[in-house]
Write an enzyme that holds these catalytic residues in place. Structure first.
Site, mmCIF file in Angstrom:
data_model
loop_
_atom_site.group_PDB
_atom_site.id
_atom_site.type_symbol
_atom_site.label_atom_id
_atom_site.label_comp_id
_atom_site.label_asym_id
_atom_site.label_seq_id
_atom_site.Cartn_x
_atom_site.Cartn_y
_atom_site.Cartn_z
ATOM 1 N N GLU A 499 8.105 -6.410 0.220
ATOM 2 C CA GLU A 499 6.696 -6.377 -0.211
ATOM 3 C C GLU A 499 6.398 -5.144 -1.066
ATOM 4 O O GLU A 499 5.326 -4.562 -0.994
ATOM 5 C CB GLU A 499 5.751 -6.420 0.995
ATOM 6 N N GLY A 500 7.372 -4.735 -1.873
ATOM 7 C CA GLY A 500 7.215 -3.553 -2.710
ATOM 8 C C GLY A 500 7.864 -2.351 -2.059
ATOM 9 O O GLY A 500 7.507 -1.983 -0.938
#
Length: 823
Positions: A499-500
């Site tokens: 998620e990053g």
């Protein structure tokens, strides 16, 4: 007299700037003060002086004059230094909402608004699901067996997940879903994660970034009817293909391409898209039946109806996994055996109707993705971290009490308490943050808050698990079904990366999005610089720029006044008590300091701030820590009063605000223009630092509390799966701890007598008999201690395997990498 006049004028100017009533009203107030001072200093109303004053006021308040003399020059200068914002960047910034993060960033939090925020709660249906279905699922999961033998969840767990609606938590009820609240989703994922990280990741993915949420928000009626019931029942398993070999955190630069063209589908010629793509690290891909796919869309022939548009940008489509040309099914091995793998597609043709939302949503995929990232960033990953905090708190505290060295509980050693106190602080902070973050998601998709939650929650998880490993030592290092730390430890890099990546989230996203989304004027100012209508752009810029300038001066003046007053003029909610009020006032003051520092960075560095990641990361840290401090206060105020609660809240608040303070000082000390930064530091902190590092007394208090069955520990136990089963990794330690609580007084008397050499005998049985004969303990107490000691010894043992465990069947392997099938 002149000094009084000068002081009056300066005070009037400061007051006008502090309260910032607007340019026209502020000018009127300042003029009134100026004219009044003429009663004691005639020079103030001398015709020449008045002409100068009138000229300055006219320059500021007459729009046509102001634009010609001031605004036009500022417009040209700022346009030259600010980089052009791409459409993707603009869409990403426009996506999502702001919430309490905006109040904190703007330097003047509305504490009465904050007081009105209620804590999230579970409905009866949600609570029942956690108490029954989630609890039953946890009973099916053995992480050691999953990790080292099955490399997958057991078949009955997969079927249970599908049958009981674990994949349907975000799907509307009308399509068969449960449509639970963000808080309920977090609680569900935490409880599963406290038993099995693999199980939690499997359950969370369909409920975070995936086709389900995208369809529910953007899908056509036909798409919803086609897919959502199957996703809700678990007959359809979703995954989402976003990242690839050359695209990780920079998902906006995906190279995967779709070309609009005509082709054959179901025996008919239809308008569609020819796709080529290579995706990696896609969770659930090996078992998925439907793929959400992000790609860049081009329409060179204008077949979508707009001949002026060829490059539409990122688009999202839904593709059956068995569709012709799709290659899917292989697995990566990320260190935990949840399903994760690559997806490839070569010359794949799909109808344009498969675009999520239909053809009219072509090119709008990036905004869709940004708005749907909130569940993964704000709910799922922080839920894993929160579970780790609560399990770590209970297990490390219990182990510290059970394990003895040098005839003392290891948890009593101050060196150990330095670690366990951090576990207590971080565990408390994570639970507090969970409540406020999920509350923010009830009314929107706050991109800045969810980025804060993802980064800081997973980093806190990394820290507290490392501390837990240190305390448990060899007991935590040796892998085996008894080990309660090793598998969560191995899973930490997954949460940090997905998620990053955390480095990017901290250094670019939190402050980058925060400054644009939370600042009252900045984003609009930048938009005016890029408009094609320069005449209208200049007019809009004039209005916004001077509003921004007045706001910036006001924020700086507020930081100075609050600093000069030593917090006494800082605000707090009316209902704040003597304990919480001082912390609210510190947050209020640091919020003003953050606002003025952000304006300093943006004003001096402009577009170059994008490359000054160390500076922007520190300002993002301040913003995040202030939000966390607010979370702690809100959570504390909603818990039953107890000494333990206050000790945990005070230490957690102290650490959050001390960290924020140090980030500000690091920002000032490393700013590219030291002289200006020094002035701002003195304005915000005229007497120096307002908080010292948390002292040893706080660490000792927490180190003692984490070993006790205190109200915080008991509360944490309600959020996770608890086991007292002696054969279970967690249950073995917890049941031993609970047994110790029942014999603690007698155990203490026995150990005290033994340490003083009062007991005779070479083993515990002999020494217990000696203690009974001296009336140190009773026979019943001796029997209980004997039983506890056997359980204690078993709880401290590590796994040891027979040689056969490590032997592999002889296999002829010419190339060890052949099985990897890299592509």
């Amino acid at each position: 007299m002149f000094l009084i006049t000068l002081l009056s004028v300066l005070v009037a100017f400061a007051a006008v700037m502090y309260f910032n009533p607007g340019l026209l009203i502020g000018s009127a107030i300042f003029t009134a003060v100026w004219l009044t001072t003429g009663l004691i200093t005639p020079a103030m109303v001398h015709p020449v002086t008045l002409v100068i004053l009138a000229g300055v006021l006219a320059l500021l308040n007459v729009p046509q004059l102001r634009r010609a003399v001031l605004t036009k020059s500022a417009y040209k200068t700022i346009s030259g230094v600010m980089p052009q914002m791409s459409q993707t960047e603009s869409e990403a910034l426009e996506a999502g909402t702001t919430w309490w993060d905006a109040d904190l960033f703007q330097g003047k939090p509305d504490w009465e608004k904050f007081s009105s925020i209620t804590m999230p709660t579970l409905t009866k249906k949600e609570q029942s699901f956690i108490d029954n279905e989630v609890e039953e699922l946890c009973g099916m999961l053995d992480e050691w067996e999953i990790h080292h033998y099955r490399k997958d969840l057991p078949p009955e767990a997969w079927q249970f997940l599908k049958d009981k609606g674990f994949f349907s938590l975000i799907i509307p009820e009308e399509y068969g879903g449960k449509h639970f609240s963000p808080y309920a989703q977090s609680r569900i994922m935490s409880k599963i994660a406290s038993r099995s990280i693999t199980g939690a990741v499997t359950a969370m993915v369909p409920n975070s970034l995936g086709p389900g949420e995208l369809l529910a928000k953007y899908g056509t009626d036909e798409q919803k009817k086609r897919w959502l019931p199957g996703l809700a029942k678990g007959t359809e398993i979703p995954c989402f293909g976003l990242t690839g070999p050359e695209v990780g955190s920079d998902a906006g630069s995906i190279p995967d391409l779709g070309i609009v063209c005509k082709g054959e589908h179901d025996g008919k010629e239809v308008l569609g898209i020819r796709l080529n793509f290579a995706k990696r690290w896609i969770t659930l891909a090996p078992v998925a039946t439907v793929i959400g796919l992000a790609f860049k869309l081009r329409d060179p022939d204008g077949l979508l109806g707009d001949p002026d548009t060829q490059d539409y940008g990122i688009t999202c489509a839904l593709i059956p996994a068995d569709h012709e040309g799709v290659e899917i099914g292989r697995r990566h091995y990320p260190g935990a055996p949840f399903m994760n793998g690559p997806i490839n597609g070569e010359d794949v043709f799909i109808p344009v109707d498969w675009i999520i939302g239909g053809p009219e949503m072509a090119g709008k995929g990036w905004r869709m993705l940004i708005e749907c990232l909130g569940a993964g960033r704000g709910v799922s990953l922080p839920a894993l971290a929160t579970a780790s905090g609560e399990v770590g708190y209970r297990m490390t505290g219990a182990f510290g009490k059970i394990r003895r060295q040098f005839k003392t509980e290891v948890g009593k050693f101050e060196g150990v308490q330095e670690a366990t106190s951090q576990i207590a602080i971080l565990g408390y902070t994570l639970e507090a943050m969970r409540h406020l973050v999920t509350k923010s998601l009830e009314s929107g998709t706050p991109s800045v808050i969810t980025a804060m939650a993802k980064y800081h929650a997973t980093e806190m998880m990394r820290t507290l698990i490392n501390h837990g490993m240190d305390v448990a030592g060899g007991r935590a290092i040796q892998l085996g079904p008894r080990n309660f730390m090793a598998l969560p430890y191995q899973s930490v890099p997954i949460a940090i990366t997905v998620e990053g990546a955390n480095i990017l989230t901290r250094s670019l996203m939190i402050f980058g999005q925060g400054s644009m989304r939370c600042h009252p004027y900045l984003f609009d100012v930048i938009q005016t610089l890029q408009t094609d209508d320069k005449k209208q752009g200049l007019k809009d810029f004039d209005r916004l720029f001077f509003a921004l300038a007045g706001n910036s001066i006001s924020r700086t003046m507020r930081a100075f006044v609050l600093g000069l007053s030593g917090n006494r003029l800082a605000n707090a909610p009316e209902k704040a008590d003597s304990f919480t009020k001082e912390w609210y006032q510190r947050i209020d003051r640091m919020s003003a300091a953050l606002a003025s520092s952000a304006d300093l960075a943006l004003g001096v560095l402009g577009g170059d701030l994008k490359r000054r990641e160390l500076l922007s990361a520190r300002l993002g840290d301040v913003h995040s820590q202030l939000f966390m401090a607010c979370s702690i206060l809100k959570y504390y105020e909603n818990q039953p009063a107890s000494t333990a609660e206050k000790v945990h809240a005070r230490a957690s608040l102290h650490q959050a605000l001390y960290t924020a303070q140090e980030a500000l000082f690091d920002f000032y000390d490393n700013f590219t223009v030291p002289g200006i930064a020094g002035v701002f530091k003195r304005l915000a902190f005229p007497y120096g630092r307002i908080l010292k590092k948390p002292d040893d007394d706080q660490l000792r208090a927490l180190g003692d509390l984490i070993m006790e069955d205190n109200p915080v520990r008991q509360k944490f136990g309600q959020f996770i799966h608890n086991s007292l089963e002696p054969s279970d990794a967690f249950g073995r330690v917890e049941s031993t701890y609970q047994k110790l609580l029942t014999v603690e007084d007698a155990w203490g008397k026995y150990n005290k007598a033994e340490s003083r050499g009062k007991l005779a005998g070479d083993d515990i049985d002999a020494r217990l008999s000696s203690a009974v004969s001296q009336n140190i303990i009773t026979q019943e107490e001796a029997d209980n201690i004997r039983e506890y000691d056997k359980q204690r010894y078993d709880a401290l043992l590590t796994d040891a395997f027979e040689k056969s465990f490590f032997e592999r069947a002889e296999v002829e392997v010419k190339d060890p990498a052949a099985d990897a099938n890299v592509s």
